[in-house]
Design an enzyme around this catalytic site. Structure first.
Site, PDB file in Angstrom:
ATOM      1  N   ASN A 177      -6.410  -1.260   0.316  1.00 25.30           N
ATOM      2  CA  ASN A 177      -6.046  -2.653   0.607  1.00 25.30           C
ATOM      3  C   ASN A 177      -6.537  -2.947   2.029  1.00 25.30           C
ATOM      4  O   ASN A 177      -5.905  -2.546   3.004  1.00 25.30           O
ATOM      5  CB  ASN A 177      -4.525  -2.811   0.492  1.00 25.30           C
ATOM      6  N   ARG A 213      -7.950  -3.902  -3.670  1.00 25.74           N
ATOM      7  CA  ARG A 213      -7.234  -5.166  -3.817  1.00 25.74           C
ATOM      8  C   ARG A 213      -8.136  -6.276  -3.274  1.00 25.74           C
ATOM      9  O   ARG A 213      -8.568  -6.212  -2.120  1.00 25.74           O
ATOM     10  CB  ARG A 213      -5.944  -5.123  -3.018  1.00 25.74           C
ATOM     11  N   HIS A 250      -0.563 -13.041  -5.689  1.00 28.80           N
ATOM     12  CA  HIS A 250       0.431 -12.007  -6.016  1.00 28.80           C
ATOM     13  C   HIS A 250       0.378 -11.631  -7.499  1.00 28.80           C
ATOM     14  O   HIS A 250       1.355 -11.136  -8.043  1.00 28.80           O
ATOM     15  CB  HIS A 250       1.876 -12.471  -5.716  1.00 28.80           C
ATOM     16  N   ARG A 257       4.571 -19.493   6.491  1.00 27.10           N
ATOM     17  CA  ARG A 257       3.868 -20.589   5.797  1.00 27.10           C
ATOM     18  C   ARG A 257       4.870 -21.619   5.306  1.00 27.10           C
ATOM     19  O   ARG A 257       5.965 -21.271   4.855  1.00 27.10           O
ATOM     20  CB  ARG A 257       3.075 -20.051   4.606  1.00 27.10           C
ATOM     21  N   GLU A 276       2.287  -2.645  -6.552  1.00 25.84           N
ATOM     22  CA  GLU A 276       0.938  -3.171  -6.767  1.00 25.84           C
ATOM     23  C   GLU A 276      -0.098  -2.047  -6.763  1.00 25.84           C
ATOM     24  O   GLU A 276      -1.061  -2.090  -7.518  1.00 25.84           O
ATOM     25  CB  GLU A 276       0.607  -4.202  -5.676  1.00 25.84           C
TER      26      GLU A 276
END
Ligand code: ADP
Length: 400
Positions: free
Chosen positions: A7, A90, A179, A240, A383
């Site tokens: 990642n 990823r 996601h 955010r 993940e």
């Protein structure tokens, strides 16, 4: 087969080495502060953690450090890098082209370059990681797993914005969602844990970490999700804003804010941090709120309120709802937040048992009362394991 999951962010590369198909984690770690004077390596070999300062001027050097560490006689877990049969990467944005994980070739790289402007913070470092990995491990198959792929099944009615249609035709401006690997993973785990066929199950999955998104899953397929063209849309996140009236941007532009400032404000200075004025971290906010800090309390209240609204909206989208799943750092650990989100949702059958809820931190547990119409579960996301599984499957299939 040993599968390395990568990642790559702008200044870090996280890695996990799996023994597949058993999904045993052999080692994991991270090179952080790539490009700075003193980069840092954290490596866990399955027994102990090791930390050291390293020289990683770029991602290529960081990949070489990871490989060296994995074969190191003291802390390594491999005798030779050639044991790594495949690397799973990823990748944040796969545009409309990638509806599942793919073996990486030059054509895939060219497409990813094309999507860089849709995810300028994420795709370029992902690509740098892929290039470094191809160079460092040339014998290994390389696989890209996209955050957007699980949402490729969202219908037009849910993915189109009500802007002039040419904006979609010309620029592919639409809802993509993110996601996806996490939503897909917990949706599958939920079907297994509930002992149900995923094709007959309707779920709302809530990934609540630093970034947060909610997905409506009908019969194992994503049919709507809260994030949009970029990961800015949807619920309130650490820094955010999530949804707001886009006219606010024109209004502020009129007041003298330039585009870069507005971009930075919405992505880095809003959300929990913006409202509280103090922190983007839920643990800090809970501690502050407990000590009477009004703005920290307000940030948590707005966070929970918005998620509750999305759950209500997605219950309407799905017609029937079987389960709600909480995952991510907040979803797995913040017991008060889970309780607050689910309070007042009994009209759609959603409720938590406060005693059960309080006892669940991570893992895979049901937190709703046995008699509740909708099962509410906490399911820790993984993940990396999902990426390792996709990578192994594609690599094994492509064996000569
Ligand atoms: P990322 O999206 O960066 O992977 P995580 O999924 O690790 O982030 O989630 C980070 C968030 O989870 C932070 O807001 C953190 O405060 C929150 N969190 C982690 N543990 C707890 C806890 N025990 N109680 C409340 N919040 C927690």
């Amino acid at each position: 087969m040993k599968v390395l999951v990568i990642n790559a962010g702008s200044s870090s590369i996280k890695y996990q080495l799996f023994d597949m198909p058993d999904r045993v984690v052999l080692a994991r770690g991270m090179v952080a502060r790539i490009g700075e004077d003193h980069a840092e390596l954290t490596h866990h070999d399955g027994r102990t953690s090791h930390e050291s300062a390293v020289n990683a001027a770029d991602h290529e050097q960081a990949m070489a450090i990871i490989l060296r560490t994995l074969v190191d006689p003291d802390v390594g877990v491999l005798t030779d890098g050639a044991e790594i049969g495949a690397v799973g990467h990823r990748v944040v944005h796969g545009g409309e082209e990638f509806t599942g994980s793919v073996l990486i070739d030059d054509r895939v790289i060219a497409s990813l370059e094309k999507y860089a402007d849709l995810a300028p913070l994420h795709n370029p470092p992902n690509l740098v990681g892929i290039r470094a990995s191809r160079h460092t491990l040339p014998h290994a198959r390389q696989v890209a797993c996209f955050d957007t792929a699980f949402h490729a099944t969202i219908p037009e009615v849910a993915f189109l914005y009500a802007l002039p249609y040419e904006i979609y035709e010309t620029y592919r401006v639409r809802r993509y969602g993110f996601h996806g690997t996490s939503h897909r993973y917990v949706a599958r785990r939920a079907a297994t844990l509930l002992g149900r066929d995923k094709n007959d199950l309707n779920l709302i999955t809530c990934h609540l970490g630093n970034g947060c998104s909610i997905t409506a899953v009908r019969g194992g397929r994503s049919v709507d999700t809260s994030m949009g063209l970029t990961p800015l849309e949807g619920v309130v996140m650490g820094t955010r804003s999530g949804d707001f009236d886009p006219a606010i941007l024109f209004y502020l532009a009129d007041k003298g804010y330039d585009l870069d400032t507005l971009n930075e404000m919405c992505n880095k200075k809003s959300g929990l941090l913006g409202i509280s004025g103090q922190s983007n971290d839920m643990r800090n906010l809970e501690a502050l709120a407990q000590n009477g800090d009004r703005r920290a309390r307000l940030a948590i209240d707005i966070f929970c309120y918005r998620i509750k609204k999305y759950i209500g909206a997605y219950a309407a989208v799905l017609d029937t709802l079987d389960a709600v799943v909480f995952t991510g750092g907040i979803g797995e650990n913040a017991v008060n937040v889970r309780e607050q989100i689910c309070t007042g949702l009994t009209q759609i059958g959603v409720q938590v048992d406060p005693v059960r809820n309080r006892a669940v931190v991570g893992g895979e547990e049901r937190i709703s009362p046995d008699a509740a119409r909708v099962a509410v579960w906490v399911i820790s996301t993984n993940e990396e394991a999902a990426i390792a599984a996709d990578t192994y499957e594609l690599a094994a299939r492509s064996e000569p």
